[in-house]
Design a protein around this motif. Sequence first.
Motif, PDB file in Angstrom:
ATOM      1  N   HIS A   1       0.830  -1.211   0.000  1.00 17.46           N
ATOM      2  CA  HIS A   1       0.000   0.000   0.000  1.00 17.46           C
ATOM      3  C   HIS A   1       0.854   1.245   0.000  1.00 17.46           C
ATOM      4  O   HIS A   1       0.496   2.266  -0.594  1.00 17.46           O
ATOM      5  CB  HIS A   1      -0.910   0.001   1.238  1.00 17.46           C
ATOM      6  CG  HIS A   1      -1.655   1.289   1.428  1.00 17.46           C
ATOM      7  ND1 HIS A   1      -1.149   2.346   2.155  1.00 17.46           N
ATOM      8  CD2 HIS A   1      -2.869   1.693   0.980  1.00 17.46           C
ATOM      9  CE1 HIS A   1      -2.025   3.351   2.144  1.00 17.46           C
ATOM     10  NE2 HIS A   1      -3.073   2.973   1.442  1.00 17.46           N
TER      11      HIS A   1
ATOM     12  N   GLN B   1       2.952   4.336   2.254  1.00 19.05           N
ATOM     13  CA  GLN B   1       2.546   5.242   3.332  1.00 19.05           C
ATOM     14  C   GLN B   1       1.995   6.525   2.725  1.00 19.05           C
ATOM     15  O   GLN B   1       2.713   7.260   2.050  1.00 19.05           O
ATOM     16  CB  GLN B   1       3.746   5.573   4.229  1.00 19.05           C
ATOM     17  CG  GLN B   1       3.441   6.538   5.345  1.00 19.05           C
ATOM     18  CD  GLN B   1       2.454   5.943   6.337  1.00 19.05           C
ATOM     19  OE1 GLN B   1       2.759   4.984   7.039  1.00 19.05           O
ATOM     20  NE2 GLN B   1       1.252   6.509   6.399  1.00 19.05           N
ATOM     21  N   THR B   2       0.720   6.772   2.927  1.00 18.58           N
ATOM     22  CA  THR B   2       0.108   7.980   2.361  1.00 18.58           C
ATOM     23  C   THR B   2       0.655   9.223   3.052  1.00 18.58           C
ATOM     24  O   THR B   2       0.659   9.310   4.284  1.00 18.58           O
ATOM     25  CB  THR B   2      -1.428   7.938   2.522  1.00 18.58           C
ATOM     26  OG1 THR B   2      -1.931   6.796   1.833  1.00 18.58           O
ATOM     27  CG2 THR B   2      -2.070   9.193   1.948  1.00 18.58           C
TER      28      THR B   2
ATOM     29  N   HIS C   1      -3.391  13.016   0.379  1.00 17.54           N
ATOM     30  CA  HIS C   1      -4.544  12.445  -0.316  1.00 17.54           C
ATOM     31  C   HIS C   1      -5.499  13.585  -0.612  1.00 17.54           C
ATOM     32  O   HIS C   1      -6.223  14.053   0.270  1.00 17.54           O
ATOM     33  CB  HIS C   1      -5.215  11.355   0.529  1.00 17.54           C
ATOM     34  CG  HIS C   1      -6.361  10.695  -0.168  1.00 17.54           C
ATOM     35  ND1 HIS C   1      -6.175   9.884  -1.279  1.00 17.54           N
ATOM     36  CD2 HIS C   1      -7.699  10.746   0.050  1.00 17.54           C
ATOM     37  CE1 HIS C   1      -7.361   9.461  -1.704  1.00 17.54           C
ATOM     38  NE2 HIS C   1      -8.299   9.975  -0.916  1.00 17.54           N
TER      39      HIS C   1
ATOM     40  N   THR D   1      -3.232  11.530  -5.247  1.00 15.85           N
ATOM     41  CA  THR D   1      -2.923  10.856  -3.988  1.00 15.85           C
ATOM     42  C   THR D   1      -1.467  10.416  -4.072  1.00 15.85           C
ATOM     43  O   THR D   1      -0.975  10.093  -5.159  1.00 15.85           O
ATOM     44  CB  THR D   1      -3.871   9.665  -3.744  1.00 15.85           C
ATOM     45  OG1 THR D   1      -3.658   9.142  -2.430  1.00 15.85           O
ATOM     46  CG2 THR D   1      -3.664   8.547  -4.755  1.00 15.85           C
TER      47      THR D   1
ATOM     48  N   GLN E   1       1.530   8.025  -2.152  1.00 17.38           N
ATOM     49  CA  GLN E   1       2.031   7.070  -1.158  1.00 17.38           C
ATOM     50  C   GLN E   1       3.532   6.883  -1.382  1.00 17.38           C
ATOM     51  O   GLN E   1       3.976   6.751  -2.536  1.00 17.38           O
ATOM     52  CB  GLN E   1       1.325   5.711  -1.297  1.00 17.38           C
ATOM     53  CG  GLN E   1      -0.122   5.702  -0.829  1.00 17.38           C
ATOM     54  CD  GLN E   1      -1.075   6.404  -1.783  1.00 17.38           C
ATOM     55  OE1 GLN E   1      -0.948   6.287  -3.001  1.00 17.38           O
ATOM     56  NE2 GLN E   1      -2.030   7.144  -1.252  1.00 17.38           N
TER      57      GLN E   1
END
Length: 369
Positions: free
Chosen positions: A97, A99-100, A103, A112, A114
């Motif tokens: 995934h 690390q955001t 966003h 967005t 990450q």
Amino acid sequence: MTTGYYIGLMSGTSMDGVDAALVKFDQGQPTLVAHHTEDYPDHLYKGLQRLCQPGNDEINRLGRLDRTVGKIFAKAVNTLLAQANIDKAEVIAIGSHGQTVRHMPNLEIGFTLQIGDPNTIAAETGIDVIADFRRKDIALGGQGAPLVPAFHQQVFAKADANRVILNIGGIGNVTWLPGDAKQVLGYDTGPGNTLVDAWIQQVKQEPFDKDGAWAAAGISSIPLLTQLLSHPYFSQPAPKSTGRELFNQAWLEQQLSEFSQLSEEDIQSTLLDLTCHSIAGEITRLCDTGEVYVCGGGALNGELMRRLTELLPSHHIETTDALGVPPKWVEGIAFAWLAMRFKANLHANLPAVTGASRSAVLGALFPAD
């Protein structure tokens, strides 16, 4: 359908570490084989928090943290495999995934972002990495979030049962799984643990309010709760998603400016009520009655679960343990599932959830070779 071991890597809005889930798939259905959490060192946590606010030297800090997070993610994978005694050659791919750090899907040109360099993960683990799952959905006009409802549908939906899957991480999100096979819905409800964590960190230098004990010692302020719930996000129609960009410490301090008479524990209690009331309001809008299964860190907070149960007396509320999936590991398993979908060339987003113009294969491949 591609079968075999996959690893899902998930780090959410709380930014406290990465969860690594080793998953085996059989006919698309997952089994959690092993898991490991790699905590972020304090300097990395603070660096990520700083990066979430506009500031100087952002690109240099972003570049360094991108590599640093990638190395932590790789360490989580290598530790997980060593503990499970599984050779890396048995793992088809890692779904990361990331690390955001921003966003912002609702800008004129939404985006967005990450971090957690997938090339670094691939190089340090020797395993193919699938990452960057959210930006394809954004490119198709969607929110890029939440992505887990498609996974919830496959794993948790049941004919003739109206179910809500409620994930409470830093942000809360719901997935509506109607038993009559009507359209699945899902969106972010607002703050999950992010504000209660931020307040206890600020006041008591504790990472989180264990079992909601500090909140339970306070008495909620109805005027403050009413003001917090007046944020326009709560009345915004779905599809919608949110994060630290809206619900952060700066916003909280602004809201508290007129409530200096409140005790610290009363503020904590009110913030927990903000989480519970905003979630309960959305669930009530989705269904008058039904089953609610909670996952994420909030599922382990006894006071949160007690308040939620009080607010939803017509709903049956349990954690996803009741469905055979440990609540802490649902999202990690979901990103292993997203990697599996990519390898099988299968679509993974739900346009009714994210607002994208169509469904699509999500992610990009970063080969180990």
